[in-house]
Structures are given as structure tokens and as C-alpha cells.
Design a protein around this motif. Sequence first.
Motif, PDB file in Angstrom:
ATOM      1  N   PHE A 227      44.654  13.108  27.754  1.00 50.12           N
ATOM      2  CA  PHE A 227      44.773  13.690  26.417  1.00 50.12           C
ATOM      3  C   PHE A 227      43.456  13.801  25.642  1.00 50.12           C
ATOM      4  CE2 PHE A 227      45.474  13.298  21.828  1.00 50.12           C
ATOM      5  CZ  PHE A 227      46.136  14.495  21.613  1.00 50.12           C
ATOM      6  N   PRO A 228      42.594  12.770  25.628  1.00 52.41           N
ATOM      7  CA  PRO A 228      41.375  12.889  24.815  1.00 52.41           C
ATOM      8  C   PRO A 228      40.535  14.105  25.207  1.00 52.41           C
ATOM      9  CG  PRO A 228      41.707  10.620  25.491  1.00 52.41           C
ATOM     10  CD  PRO A 228      42.704  11.446  26.259  1.00 52.41           C
ATOM     11  N   ASN A 229      40.488  14.404  26.492  1.00 52.86           N
ATOM     12  CA  ASN A 229      39.735  15.571  26.930  1.00 52.86           C
ATOM     13  C   ASN A 229      40.357  16.854  26.390  1.00 52.86           C
ATOM     14  OD1 ASN A 229      39.268  17.582  29.663  1.00 52.86           O
ATOM     15  ND2 ASN A 229      37.521  16.606  28.710  1.00 52.86           N
ATOM     16  N   ARG A 230      41.686  16.921  26.426  1.00 53.17           N
ATOM     17  CA  ARG A 230      42.363  18.093  25.843  1.00 53.17           C
ATOM     18  C   ARG A 230      41.998  18.238  24.372  1.00 53.17           C
ATOM     19  NH1 ARG A 230      46.158  21.825  24.977  1.00 53.17           N
ATOM     20  NH2 ARG A 230      47.274  21.669  23.012  1.00 53.17           N
ATOM     21  N   ALA A 231      42.152  17.162  23.614  1.00 52.23           N
ATOM     22  CA  ALA A 231      41.979  17.250  22.162  1.00 52.23           C
ATOM     23  C   ALA A 231      40.525  17.504  21.777  1.00 52.23           C
ATOM     24  CB  ALA A 231      42.493  15.968  21.496  1.00 52.23           C
ATOM     25  N   ASN A 232      39.609  16.870  22.480  1.00 45.04           N
ATOM     26  CA  ASN A 232      38.209  16.882  22.043  1.00 45.04           C
ATOM     27  C   ASN A 232      37.370  17.990  22.664  1.00 45.04           C
ATOM     28  OD1 ASN A 232      38.804  14.577  20.575  1.00 45.04           O
ATOM     29  ND2 ASN A 232      38.272  13.226  22.289  1.00 45.04           N
ATOM     30  N   VAL A 233      37.768  18.452  23.829  1.00 47.88           N
ATOM     31  CA  VAL A 233      36.937  19.423  24.552  1.00 47.88           C
ATOM     32  C   VAL A 233      37.686  20.730  24.802  1.00 47.88           C
ATOM     33  CG1 VAL A 233      35.599  19.844  26.651  1.00 47.88           C
ATOM     34  CG2 VAL A 233      35.683  17.528  25.657  1.00 47.88           C
ATOM     35  N   VAL A 234      38.864  20.619  25.389  1.00 46.66           N
ATOM     36  CA  VAL A 234      39.565  21.826  25.841  1.00 46.66           C
ATOM     37  C   VAL A 234      40.015  22.682  24.662  1.00 46.66           C
ATOM     38  CG1 VAL A 234      41.554  22.701  27.113  1.00 46.66           C
ATOM     39  CG2 VAL A 234      40.290  20.713  27.985  1.00 46.66           C
ATOM     40  N   VAL A 235      40.698  22.067  23.708  1.00 41.59           N
ATOM     41  CA  VAL A 235      41.254  22.869  22.608  1.00 41.59           C
ATOM     42  C   VAL A 235      40.178  23.467  21.704  1.00 41.59           C
ATOM     43  CG1 VAL A 235      42.667  22.783  20.509  1.00 41.59           C
ATOM     44  CG2 VAL A 235      43.541  21.829  22.650  1.00 41.59           C
ATOM     45  N   PRO A 236      39.122  22.713  21.326  1.00 46.83           N
ATOM     46  CA  PRO A 236      38.119  23.346  20.467  1.00 46.83           C
ATOM     47  C   PRO A 236      37.545  24.632  21.064  1.00 46.83           C
ATOM     48  CG  PRO A 236      37.821  20.974  20.465  1.00 46.83           C
ATOM     49  CD  PRO A 236      38.879  21.273  21.492  1.00 46.83           C
ATOM     50  N   ALA A 237      37.285  24.629  22.361  1.00 52.66           N
ATOM     51  CA  ALA A 237      36.764  25.846  22.992  1.00 52.66           C
ATOM     52  C   ALA A 237      37.812  26.954  22.968  1.00 52.66           C
ATOM     53  CB  ALA A 237      36.343  25.538  24.429  1.00 52.66           C
ATOM     54  N   ARG A 238      39.062  26.549  23.204  1.00 51.95           N
ATOM     55  CA  ARG A 238      40.132  27.546  23.259  1.00 51.95           C
ATOM     56  C   ARG A 238      40.404  28.153  21.875  1.00 51.95           C
ATOM     57  NH1 ARG A 238      44.355  24.632  27.011  1.00 51.95           N
ATOM     58  NH2 ARG A 238      43.290  25.339  28.906  1.00 51.95           N
ATOM     59  N   MET A 239      40.267  27.353  20.824  1.00 50.62           N
ATOM     60  CA  MET A 239      40.478  27.874  19.459  1.00 50.62           C
ATOM     61  C   MET A 239      39.518  29.025  19.182  1.00 50.62           C
ATOM     62  SD  MET A 239      42.896  26.538  17.531  1.00 50.62           S
ATOM     63  CE  MET A 239      42.367  26.831  15.837  1.00 50.62           C
ATOM     64  N   GLU A 240      38.264  28.824  19.525  1.00 45.75           N
ATOM     65  CA  GLU A 240      37.275  29.877  19.268  1.00 45.75           C
ATOM     66  C   GLU A 240      37.564  31.119  20.091  1.00 45.75           C
ATOM     67  OE1 GLU A 240      35.278  29.606  16.667  1.00 45.75           O
ATOM     68  OE2 GLU A 240      36.490  27.780  16.507  1.00 45.75           O
ATOM     69  N   ALA A 241      37.918  30.895  21.361  1.00 44.09           N
ATOM     70  CA  ALA A 241      38.219  32.032  22.236  1.00 44.09           C
ATOM     71  C   ALA A 241      39.447  32.787  21.735  1.00 44.09           C
ATOM     72  CB  ALA A 241      38.432  31.551  23.665  1.00 44.09           C
ATOM     73  N   MET A 242      40.433  32.040  21.227  1.00 44.46           N
ATOM     74  CA  MET A 242      41.658  32.694  20.740  1.00 44.46           C
ATOM     75  C   MET A 242      41.384  33.499  19.472  1.00 44.46           C
ATOM     76  SD  MET A 242      44.819  33.336  21.270  1.00 44.46           S
ATOM     77  CE  MET A 242      45.854  32.196  22.205  1.00 44.46           C
ATOM     78  N   LYS A 243      40.576  32.977  18.584  1.00 41.18           N
ATOM     79  CA  LYS A 243      40.251  33.727  17.365  1.00 41.18           C
ATOM     80  C   LYS A 243      39.564  35.052  17.726  1.00 41.18           C
ATOM     81  CE  LYS A 243      39.842  29.675  14.351  1.00 41.18           C
ATOM     82  NZ  LYS A 243      38.896  28.754  13.690  1.00 41.18           N
ATOM     83  N   LYS A 244      38.684  34.968  18.710  1.00 43.83           N
ATOM     84  CA  LYS A 244      37.980  36.179  19.154  1.00 43.83           C
ATOM     85  C   LYS A 244      38.962  37.174  19.789  1.00 43.83           C
ATOM     86  CE  LYS A 244      33.847  37.418  21.880  1.00 43.83           C
ATOM     87  NZ  LYS A 244      34.350  38.003  23.132  1.00 43.83           N
ATOM     88  N   ALA A 245      39.869  36.671  20.607  1.00 51.97           N
ATOM     89  CA  ALA A 245      40.849  37.555  21.264  1.00 51.97           C
ATOM     90  C   ALA A 245      41.700  38.265  20.220  1.00 51.97           C
ATOM     91  CB  ALA A 245      41.719  36.751  22.224  1.00 51.97           C
ATOM     92  N   ILE A 246      42.078  37.526  19.176  1.00 53.17           N
ATOM     93  CA  ILE A 246      42.889  38.138  18.115  1.00 53.17           C
ATOM     94  C   ILE A 246      42.043  39.157  17.343  1.00 53.17           C
ATOM     95  CG2 ILE A 246      44.059  37.660  15.919  1.00 53.17           C
ATOM     96  CD1 ILE A 246      44.964  34.965  17.267  1.00 53.17           C
ATOM     97  N   ALA A 247      40.808  38.790  17.029  1.00 50.99           N
ATOM     98  CA  ALA A 247      39.936  39.724  16.296  1.00 50.99           C
ATOM     99  C   ALA A 247      39.789  41.035  17.069  1.00 50.99           C
ATOM    100  CB  ALA A 247      38.565  39.089  16.063  1.00 50.99           C
TER     101      ALA A 247
END
Lengths: 397, 397
Positions: A227-247
Motif C-alpha cells: 500500500f505505501p508504494n501505491r499511495a506515495n508513488v503510484v497514485v501521484p504519478a497517475r493523478m497527473e497523467a489523468m488530469k492531462k488525459a482529461i485536458a
Amino acid sequence: MAASSTAIYHATATAPVNIAVIKYWGKASTKLNTPTNSSLSVTLSQEDLRTITTASCSPSFESDALWLNGAVHDVSNARSQACFAELRALRKAKEDRDSSLPPLSTYKLHLISENNFPTAAGLASSAAGFAAFVRAIADLYELDENPTELSRIARQGSGSACRSLFGGFVAWEKGSRDDGYDSVAVQVAPESHWPTIRAAILVISDAKKGVSSTSGMQATVATSTLFPNRANVVVPARMEAMKKAIAERDFETFADLTMADSNSFHAVCLDTIPPIFYMNDASRAAVRVVEEINRCAGKKVAAYTFDAGPNAVIYYDESNQNIVLGALKKGTADVPGWSEKHLDINASLPDGFNETILTALSGNVSRVILTGVGSGPLKVPREQALIDEQGNPRPAQ
Amino acid sequence: MAASSTAIYHATATAPVNIAVIKYWGKASTKLNTPTNSSLSVTLSQEDLRTITTASCSPSFESDALWLNGAVHDVSNARSQACFAELRALRKAKEDRDSSLPPLSTYKLHLISENNFPTAAGLASSAAGFAAFVRAIADLYELDENPTELSRIARQGSGSACRSLFGGFVAWEKGSRDDGYDSVAVQVAPESHWPTIRAAILVISDAKKGVSSTSGMQATVATSTLFPNRANVVVPARMEAMKKAIAERDFETFADLTMADSNSFHAVCLDTIPPIFYMNDASRAAVRVVEEINRCAGKKVAAYTFDAGPNAVIYYDESNQNIVLGALKKGTADVPGWSEKHLDINASLPDGFNETILTALSGNVSRVILTGVGSGPLKVPREQALIDEQGNPRPAQ
């Protein structure tokens, strides 16, 4: 102006359901109800899924009370009380600034709430419920705070409720302050930015009682080594990528991220001690159907996501409606939900579709809900309030 | 001594199945068949699960050949060829040192192999198969190499086969050399160290064809964002803890680690793109049954683990046989496997057991295999060889 003892003040609002594409799972603080990672959701159309809530207050009311779908619900829990307290404090400050205002902050509240969808179906009803709760009281109190400011309050009622204060595409930024003040929702894009995003929800029966989200995510934070890897590394990168995909309205990237994050969330559930299972064999059949639709299309035209339950939410762009809904309808043609929409969809499979994949889905879906991206909370005209002149729930219309 | 052209040399060995408690998942090198993380297994008794293989060679044989359970199998694949080449090279070196030896390294090999369990049931048959393959040829060639040295060869046939060259509790150390030379199996403890470890295998039907382990683990390495943490951080810590638990015969810690690692492995499978599902609803029911047994016992008396398939392997200590098998028999009393063992086990549930948990298991288990920790490969007397005088498979006895 002094209020008469029988005056009843009220306001009514609706709020939508939201379904995350980057999932919230894990609390940084149970007291503040702040998350260990940011999340991002699509607000669904209120035509199909919404909570309507009338908030009222009166010097004649003897206690705070909530009726949901006609049944009395407890409001003594810490989450409801936190929302009441925050909203009353904002009203109190307003009254202190303007002594001509009636002292609504001192009156008990009656909340009357109804869903236009089955509450028990695992469809994020608490998000819509707390968003409508907060929005209706804010309207009753004539508060000036914007949706992001209100989201800070709704978050304390139910984490993902903060995202239901906006339409379109909404991020819940986890924030960095110790007091949780900056853990709020912000709109990434309004529904008008990408109005062609649609969702097909497959309501899948669940033989077993699931684990509650709150206790489940606490267990994950406490025990999952992944879980810590998901919360601290995986999701932050994915949030940025998702915002870009939506934009960029890039459905394929949106789909890749949505499916990967749903699986990542269920993976850390499985890595919890004891393991938490929300997806069942029928959920996995829905995954396979989406994969087969995409394979036949030669690109990602559909994206599944699963919350803390077995239901599949399948996002697609309207331009690919025929291939996505055609296959889903072929697998679930007999269940309620198809005819209501009067869509001209033939139950049909694309060339080369491996039809055996549908067999595991057939018989395990109880209802289909066809919907799409929608707006944030809406004000409801006074004459449609759910309250009668005595301050009690009006009989159902 | 010159061999006559009709001389047939042969040796026969059996090898056991092993079931990992710290899982192998992910290849560091597909060419060398080295793993991304170390793993640890329990070797199961050959009374219940074993492969027997006769390796033979003769100047009269025209090509390398393998018969498995009476059917001819291909040996042209790179893995089989790698094992042949390594073993022949060792034999060749021995012949070079002693010119009196017959030149077996120049002869074609016939391998005749039989399992005493259903090959298709997802019971690690390739591990036992390649271990017996290597052990039998090593015996035929009268090689002096020890089991760890032979494990380096078996690893190239099937990764987890290297662990089946020992009895008891066996680690496959991933190694650190670029050439894979130190990626070998070592015995952590012999079966005599903790002979009371037992296993109940619930053979669960699988409606869907699973993903092969090799392609599945390649996909996980390539796409799972959670996997590197598992391989680099989680498993190394767990390996040390598991060795300590075994050294101390600490069943509760052994159970905690076993269950956590099985779930971690299936979690990274789920985090793969596209997701890999090996466990099904019946597998999850087995998880719940084990959790309920442990809850009623007030301590960990049983530990589940799942390989790349839906079957549950449930480890327990013989001292807790009645509570563990009593509950499992209650849920699966009608299936084959219970009577063969002549165990005096009553199908019964401990006080307070939530019997509804058993319903999801009943009807989904096709067979029970009751076994325990066992020995490494064994030599088989020449008269029990599976070969006839012409070098072909002997008719089944």
C-alpha cells in the motif's frame, strides 16, 4: 426581524453520485477524514443517480433529525455532527456580521433526503448523500462559501462526498496541512469540457456481505506492505497523467489509467490482512468482456472500474456507443435498465468476439444503469421541497 | 569397455511436488530462468504426489524422446534442451577424466515419466517433472554433483523445479551473478526438523482457462507498478522471517507469512495489465473457511496458499488436525480423497463457527488430497524401471 416560534426555514438541493477513476483508499487521519492519496472522479448525471435533500430549521424543532427514503436515520454519529457544527459556525459568523439575520444557527435541523436509485446497491450513495446534506444546509443558511470550501465540510461526512460538490471531472487533493484544511475538492474540468463521456453500470449481485469501506481501508493502511508504494508513488504519478488525459480528451489514456487504478486498489485490498475481496467472479467476467470489446475494436473504447463492491462501472465515449453497449446488451439483454433509455442499441457483438466470455456475465447482472457525466449540485424550487408545513417529511408524491 | 550397439543404460528416480509459502513470481532473465525474488517452499510427500521418471540412453536410440503418462511429449523446446545439454556436459567431463566409462553423453536419451496425480489439476506437476528428469539423468550418468548443483540445471527446465530436488523446507535463492550461477536451491531444514507439517489440498474447479505462469509473470514484471516493491522489499524481509519461523517451528508466524505472501502474489497479478485472476469465488470461500477456523481456534492453526490456479493448499500442524480437517471435511465431505487416508476425522465444526461460510465452498471442490511434508527425490530399484528391453515405455502395471 424576529422569527416567530413556528417559522420554518428550508432549502432544497440535489447532489450527484461520483465514481472515481483514480481511487481513494486509505485515511491519513480518521479524525479529519483526510486521505493518504489524492483521487479523481467523474460526476454522473443526476437524471439517473442523485440524492435530493431538503434542509430545514425552525425554533419549533426539538432535535436534529434525518429521514432517508422515509426512514429515520441517526445523526448522532461524529461525521454528521462534524458537518452540522462546521455549517452552523459559518452561519453564526454570518449572523454576527449582520444582526438582522434570523439566528438559524441556533435552531435544530431537519433533513429529509431521498435517492432516485437503490441505496443498497453499492452505488456511492453516501457521497451523494453528504454532498446534498452540506449543499442544502449551505443554501438554507445562505452561505457564501464556494464549492471547494464546502467540500472541506462534506469531506468530514464522507470522504468521497467532497467530490460530489462539483460536476464534470473532480480531483480531491489530499492536501499537506496537519489540520486537513487543504484536503478539498477542485474541479479539473466541467462536464461541458468532455460531455460525451458515458457510463454503463452493471449492478452485480453480491452473495456475501462486504467489508465496510472505512474499516477496510483502515486495515489496508495498517497491514498491506504494498500500500505505501501505491499511495506515495503510484497514485501521484497517475493523478497527473489523468488530469492531462482529461485536458486532452484522450480516451485511450483515460481508459488505461482508469483500469490500472481500479486493479491497483483491489490489489492492495487483497494484500490486506485478512484479505478484502470486493470483486467476485461476475465482476471478473465484466473485466473480460471489456477487454474483449477493446480487443475487437483495436483500441481502448471502454474502461471498467470497481468501487468497494462487485458492481462494474464502464466508461466509454458516446462515439463508441454502439460497440460498447451492443456487447453489454448482448450479455445482459433481459435485465432492467435497457428499455428506459429508449436508445437504439442492437444487442450485437463485434466481429471475432469470443462469445463464451459473455456466459460468465449472463445471469449475474441484476440491472443496468446507463448514464453519463453530469453537473454538480442543483437548487430545487421551494415548491418541490420534501417538507410539509409542520416540518416533517411530506408524503411521497 | 565398449558398449554394444544394443546396450540400454537406465536409472529411475522419483521427485516430489513442492508448494511455495514465499512465492516465486517474475523472471529476472527469461534466458537463464532466474527469478526476481527468492522463494521458499515445503516439499510434499511423494506418497501422495510424485513424478517417477526412468532415464535411459543407448547407442541404438535415434533421437531424444519423452513419454509422459504414456503420451509422447516434445523435447525440442529450449528448456528441455538446456537441461539435456548441461547434464551431457557434466557426463562428458566425467568421461574425459575416466576413459573407461561408456560414452553415455553421446547417446540419445529416452525419458519415461508418470505422475501419481492428475497432471492437469494445477498441482505443480512441472516442478516434480523437471526435478525427476534431472535427477534420473544425473543418476543414469552417475554424476557426483550435489542437489544444489543439480538445482541449477533443473531451474533452467522449470524455475520452481529446483526446489523439488530437496525434501523438507527449501529456499530458492535468487542469486546475484549475471550468469545465474548462484540462482540455486538450498535446504532450509529437512523434513525431520518439522515432520508434523501437514497439507490439505482442495482441488477447485476452474471454469476459465488460466494464464500460463510464464506469460503471466512476464506481464506482471512489465506492467505492475506494485511489483518492484514486492520483489525488492517485501519478499526479502519475508524470506528471513520465514526461515526463522521454520527454524523455531513457529506455526503461527509461518501461517501469517504464508497467507500474506500468497495474497501479495495474487495482488500483483491483479495489478498486472491486463489483470490476471487465478483465485475464483470458491478460492475465496476457502480463504474465509481458514479464517473462520483460526478465529474459532483463537490462534493460527491453518494457513492457506494459492499458486497460479484456484486450488487451495492448506498447511497445518498435525497437533491441530482435528479442528482443521474437521471443518474442511464438514464442507467437502462428499468429495474423493477423505476415505483413502483412513484418518479418524469427524466432519465437525468448532463451537461458534459461522456455518454459512461453508456454503460457498460446498460443491466447488472436486477432490481433497491429504498429505504432508516429505522427502526429496528417491532412487527406484532397477526392476521397477518404466522401460522395456527395447528402450520403450513398459505397459502400465
